[in-house]
Design an enzyme around this catalytic site. Structure first.
Site, PDB file in Angstrom:
ATOM      1  N   ASN A   1      48.992  50.579  38.480  1.00  0.00           N
ATOM      2  CA  ASN A   1      48.402  50.472  39.811  1.00  0.00           C
ATOM      3  C   ASN A   1      47.118  51.293  39.819  1.00  0.00           C
ATOM      4  O   ASN A   1      47.135  52.466  39.445  1.00  0.00           O
ATOM      5  CB  ASN A   1      49.351  51.018  40.883  1.00  0.00           C
ATOM      6  N   GLN A   2      46.030  50.692  40.260  1.00  0.00           N
ATOM      7  CA  GLN A   2      44.747  51.394  40.340  1.00  0.00           C
ATOM      8  C   GLN A   2      44.181  51.233  41.753  1.00  0.00           C
ATOM      9  O   GLN A   2      43.177  50.553  41.972  1.00  0.00           O
ATOM     10  CB  GLN A   2      43.788  50.868  39.279  1.00  0.00           C
TER      11      GLN A   2
ATOM     12  N   LYS B   1      56.627  57.728  37.785  1.00  0.00           N
ATOM     13  CA  LYS B   1      56.838  57.587  39.225  1.00  0.00           C
ATOM     14  C   LYS B   1      58.052  56.708  39.511  1.00  0.00           C
ATOM     15  O   LYS B   1      58.472  55.904  38.677  1.00  0.00           O
ATOM     16  CB  LYS B   1      55.600  56.985  39.899  1.00  0.00           C
TER      17      LYS B   1
ATOM     18  N   TYR C   1      42.879  59.366  40.190  1.00  0.00           N
ATOM     19  CA  TYR C   1      41.789  58.415  40.332  1.00  0.00           C
ATOM     20  C   TYR C   1      40.724  58.554  39.241  1.00  0.00           C
ATOM     21  O   TYR C   1      39.566  58.871  39.493  1.00  0.00           O
ATOM     22  CB  TYR C   1      41.147  58.523  41.723  1.00  0.00           C
TER      23      TYR C   1
ATOM     24  N   ASP D   1      53.394  52.726  32.044  1.00  0.00           N
ATOM     25  CA  ASP D   1      52.450  53.178  33.043  1.00  0.00           C
ATOM     26  C   ASP D   1      51.295  53.845  32.295  1.00  0.00           C
ATOM     27  O   ASP D   1      51.440  54.243  31.134  1.00  0.00           O
ATOM     28  CB  ASP D   1      53.144  54.158  33.991  1.00  0.00           C
ATOM     29  N   ARG D   2      50.159  54.000  32.958  1.00  0.00           N
ATOM     30  CA  ARG D   2      48.997  54.590  32.285  1.00  0.00           C
ATOM     31  C   ARG D   2      48.855  56.082  32.586  1.00  0.00           C
ATOM     32  O   ARG D   2      49.210  56.926  31.777  1.00  0.00           O
ATOM     33  CB  ARG D   2      47.723  53.827  32.687  1.00  0.00           C
ATOM     34  N   ASP D   3      48.376  56.402  33.783  1.00  0.00           N
ATOM     35  CA  ASP D   3      48.096  57.793  34.153  1.00  0.00           C
ATOM     36  C   ASP D   3      49.393  58.588  34.294  1.00  0.00           C
ATOM     37  O   ASP D   3      50.306  58.184  35.017  1.00  0.00           O
ATOM     38  CB  ASP D   3      47.325  57.849  35.469  1.00  0.00           C
TER      39      ASP D   3
END
Length: 200
Positions: free
Chosen positions: A51-52, A127, A19, A8-10
């Site tokens: 997911n963005q 998450k 965001y 995952d990124r963030d």
């Protein structure tokens, strides 16, 4: 075939800031670069799966996401870390989506495009949908980090996470991957360089 780590990124490799739309907002978490460098040296291919939904919600455009991702790629690349591909699902949560997590579709795409052995691969995120994505792809293990939303998810969904490995952050999870690399290779030399590297 190659083992991989899907990230995952963030909240996993960069700080969770809700965001992110500008490159300067992408702050790499402590120890992430060193951990991924060592894992790459242990023959893991690295991917980002993110997911963005800010795009689908109209907060920013896909071009903004691409600029942030290119910044991340460059920052890690300066230390020799290469992401084979960055997969992005820009849709809002209530919109149809081919790859939005917990869908495992991007992991299947990586399998087909890069020859990834999903049974020897891992998903890392902060998450529940990250864990579910890895589960849906039948990965070897899904790992929850307590950075980002991870600590909150651990408290709220403890019953659903019984099969998950939960670690403080990506560098802490590195040791689990390192042992896997050692077992897969069958000789200590493949592990020695990882164990000798300081987490920083």
């Amino acid at each position: 075939m190659h083992p991989a780590i899907f990230l995952d990124r963030d909240g996993t490799i960069i700080e969770e800031r809700n965001y992110i739309s500008r490159p300067e907002e992408a702050v790499i978490l402590p120890g992430a670069v060193a951990a991924l460098h060592d894992l790459q040296a242990a023959a893991f291919k690295l991917f980002i799966v993110s997911n963005q939904s800010g795009v689908g919600r109209g907060y920013f455009g896909l071009a903004d996401v691409q600029k942030v991702n290119e910044h991340i790629r460059q920052e890690f690349g300066r230390k020799g870390v290469k992401f084979e591909k960055i997969y992005i699902a820009p849709e809002a949560p209530d919109a149809p989506s081919r790859g939005r997590k917990p869908s495992p579709q991007f992991l299947f795409d990586a399998r087909d495009e890069f020859g990834i052995d999903l049974a020897q691969s891992y998903m890392v995120g902060d998450k529940l949908i990250d864990w579910q994505c890895g589960w849906n792809a039948a990965l070897k293990k899904s790992i929850l980090v307590r950075t980002g939303y991870g600590a909150q998810v651990e408290r709220e969904f403890a019953d659903k996470l019984r099969a998950a490995l939960i670690v403080d952050d990506l560098p802490a999870g590195k040791w689990y991957f390192a042992l896997t690399a050692y077992n897969r290779a069958g000789h200590e030399s493949d592990l020695s360089g990882i164990v000798a590297t300081d987490i920083r």
